[in-house]
Enzyme design. Structure first.
Site, short mmCIF file in Angstrom:
data_model
loop_
_atom_site.label_atom_id
_atom_site.label_comp_id
_atom_site.label_asym_id
_atom_site.label_seq_id
_atom_site.Cartn_x
_atom_site.Cartn_y
_atom_site.Cartn_z
CG ASP A 67 -2.31 0.54 0.90
OD1 ASP A 67 -2.38 1.74 0.61
OD2 ASP A 67 -3.28 -0.22 0.95
CG HIS A 294 -5.21 3.66 0.45
ND1 HIS A 294 -4.73 2.40 0.17
CD2 HIS A 294 -6.44 3.71 -0.10
CE1 HIS A 294 -5.63 1.72 -0.52
NE2 HIS A 294 -6.68 2.49 -0.70
CB SER A 467 -9.25 0.68 -1.13
OG SER A 467 -8.34 0.82 -2.17
#
Length: 566
Positions: A67, A294, A467
């Site tokens: 990520d 994220h 996601s």
């Protein structure tokens, strides 16, 4: 209007239901973990799953998260971070001899030895277009006369060139976002002065009563823009403006890229021999990077500490999160993804979460071989299907399970679409932005209004996207591998997919991005949404596979004759 950030599969701007009540926001925290019969939400029934596991013993499972980075100081993540047992922190020595110095929490393939990090990258179609532009542009090409390699390059370039054309819809979209951003910044400046603070949420703003006309106009303008853009009531002004600015800048750069090649950020920072897959010992140990939002959110969904009475509870209760930073703002590089998968496998990961994707993969061979390497080592890969409301049976999305050189599908790869709940947003059961595909999306999992960890010691917030759906599945996979450690990756995948059959496949939903009603069974292979309790029940019935390690086939080309430089 439904633009999305492809690299991360977070939907940044989408027309959604406006949630402005604090009570409603709080009720939705953790909805993805709830049970339909008991709580009225289409969650994964995690409470019932742990009831089923009562008195059963678990073993720790390493989950690699490939990520953007992770905040290692976050209160709900500190205790569940993987720590390399063979590496001494901060001594500048490669103690375990794996070629990566001080890789205590994982590795960062987007940095250099001096500690500098790559933050952004151009999209892959732009990189492809300019990579072969001089070779193919402005010339008369006879495809039949091209050698096999040149033909493949030409077809990729021609596809990229076609998509480089900017249409009127994209121009209008950028103009709209820029106008909205300009107005928001103006209102934001006034509101900060009137409120006497630099950061606020829409929920707080709705409750505030302005004392003058300037405040009233700024409040009305700001909230109207938020409703139109679809940001959530608990998003802060700083978050909203930063996300819109990033989106607008990226869109503008992409639109200008046909005539002006974007800067080669990778060459300036990483300086590896990119087209040599065996030049792999680059990067640094900074797994946080410049933008860990994220990866931090994804990691919390999988395994945030369930015992500390803080923040949130992750899906799995006995995991260690290994961060492998390989995803910049923009499209990821195939080489970094391939090496990140290999790093994760070699360092003990049993599940790998990959919440990213893109439309072009020029070095797919490297990624395929890394997936095959993980398959041979019995490691499960969970991937987010993407946010373009597209049928990925017809439109390519990478990485994927199709191993081109082997002409088969990897059996350790799960592709996940995003589901929602009637209580949320537009009330649709399948997220309006989610990609789908009867053959190439395996299962749906909650991916709208998911509350999880944010960067900062005690920060949390909502995000949406496939996601967020993928780590829900990765968490369930880790749960199965923790309590049933003798089951193979293929069996874990089977248990997860079999759990989805409990959904009524005759239920009609809206096909993402349309008003067409279809059955869930037409949108994914299993025809349903994941259920943790059912998946564990299935796992409990399985007998361990007997895998003949002598017959395990490893990919031959990738990672060949590659050793750390001493």
């Amino acid at each position: 209007m439904r633009p999305s950030v492809r690299k991360s599969n977070i939907v940044i701007v989408a027309c959604l239901f406006w949630a402005g009540q604090t009570q409603a926001q709080n009720a939705l925290k953790g909805w993805h973990l709830k049970d339909l019969q008991q709580d009225g939400y289409y969650g994964i029934s995690i409470g019932n799953a742990y009831t089923f596991l009562k008195d059963k013993k678990s073993t720790p499972v390493i989950v690699a998260v490939i990520d953007s980075g992770i905040d290692t100081t976050q209160e709900d993540l500190r205790s569940i971070l993987w720590r390399n047992p063979k590496e001494i922190p901060g001594n500048g020595i490669d103690d375990d001899g794996n070629g990566y110095i001080d890789d205590v929490y994982g590795w960062n393939f987007l940095g250099n030895i001096d500690g500098n990090n790559l933050k952004k990258a151009a999209d892959e179609k732009t990189r492809l277009y300019h990579r072969y532009k001089n070779k193919f542009s402005g010339t008369s090409i006879n495809e039949d006369s091209l050698p096999k390699t040149d033909k493949a390059q030409y077809n990729l370039w021609a596809k990229a060139a076609k998509e480089m054309t900017v249409n009127s819809e994209e121009q209008a979209e950028l103009m709209f976002v820029e106008m909205a951003l300009k107005a928001l910044k103006k209102h934001d400046k006034t509101l900060q002065q009137e409120l006497g603070k630099t950061e606020f949420t829409c929920e707080q703003l709705e409750k505030w009563q302005p004392s003058n006309s300037h405040g009233k106009q700024a409040k009305l303008g700001y909230l109207s823009s938020m409703k139109l853009l679809g940001f959530e009531g608990d998003d802060t002004n700083a978050f909203i403006i930063s996300q819109l600015s990033e989106y607008a800048d990226g869109k503008k750069e992409s639109m200008e890229a046909r005539d002006v090649p974007p800067p080669d950020y990778r060459e300036k920072v990483i300086k590896d021999d990119y087209y040599n897959i065996n030049d792999r010992f680059y990067g640094n140990a900074d797994v946080m990077g410049p933008n860990p939002l994220h990866g931090t959110h994804v990691s919390g969904i999988i395994g945030a500490d369930r015992t500390n009475n803080l923040g949130i509870e992750g899906v799995a209760d006995n995991v260690k999160i290994m961060m492998v930073r390989a995803i910049p703002d923009g499209d990821e590089y195939d080489k970094d993804v391939a090496l990140a998968i290999k790093y994760a496998v070699d360092n003990g990961a049993r599940v790998i979460n990959m919440s990213f994707g893109k439309a072009f993969s020029p070095e797919k061979k490297w990624v395929d071989e890394a997936i095959q390497y993980a398959e041979a080592k019995d490691v499960l890969i969970v991937h987010a299907a993407g946010n373009e409301a597209t049928d990925v049976d017809e439109t390519e999305n990478f990485p994927n399970a199709q191993l081109l050189e082997c002409n088969r599908r990897a059996d350790n790869f799960i592709n996940v679409g995003a589901s929602s709940d009637p209580h949320i947003g537009d009330g649709k059961l399948i997220a309006d932005f989610s990609n789908y595909g009867k053959a190439n999306v395996d299962v749906f999992a909650p991916g709208v209004k998911i509350y999880s960890t944010f960067p900062g010691k005690s920060d949390y917030g909502f995000l949406k996207g496939t996601s967020m759906a993928a780590p829900v599945v990765a968490g369930v996979a880790a749960l199965i591998r923790s309590y049933y450690p003798d089951l193979s990756a293929r069996q874990v995948k089977y248990a997860i997919e079999k759990s989805a059959y409990s959904c009524d496949t005759t239920v009609t939903v809206y096909k993402p991005g349309t008003k067409e009603k279809v059955t869930i069974s037409t949108l994914c292979e299993t025809g349903g949404m994941i259920n943790a309790r059912t998946a564990l029940e299935v796992a409990a019935t399985l007998q361990p596979e007997i895998r003949d390690k002598k017959k395990v086939t490893l990919p031959k080309a990738t990672f060949k004759n590659s050793k750390p430089v001493k």
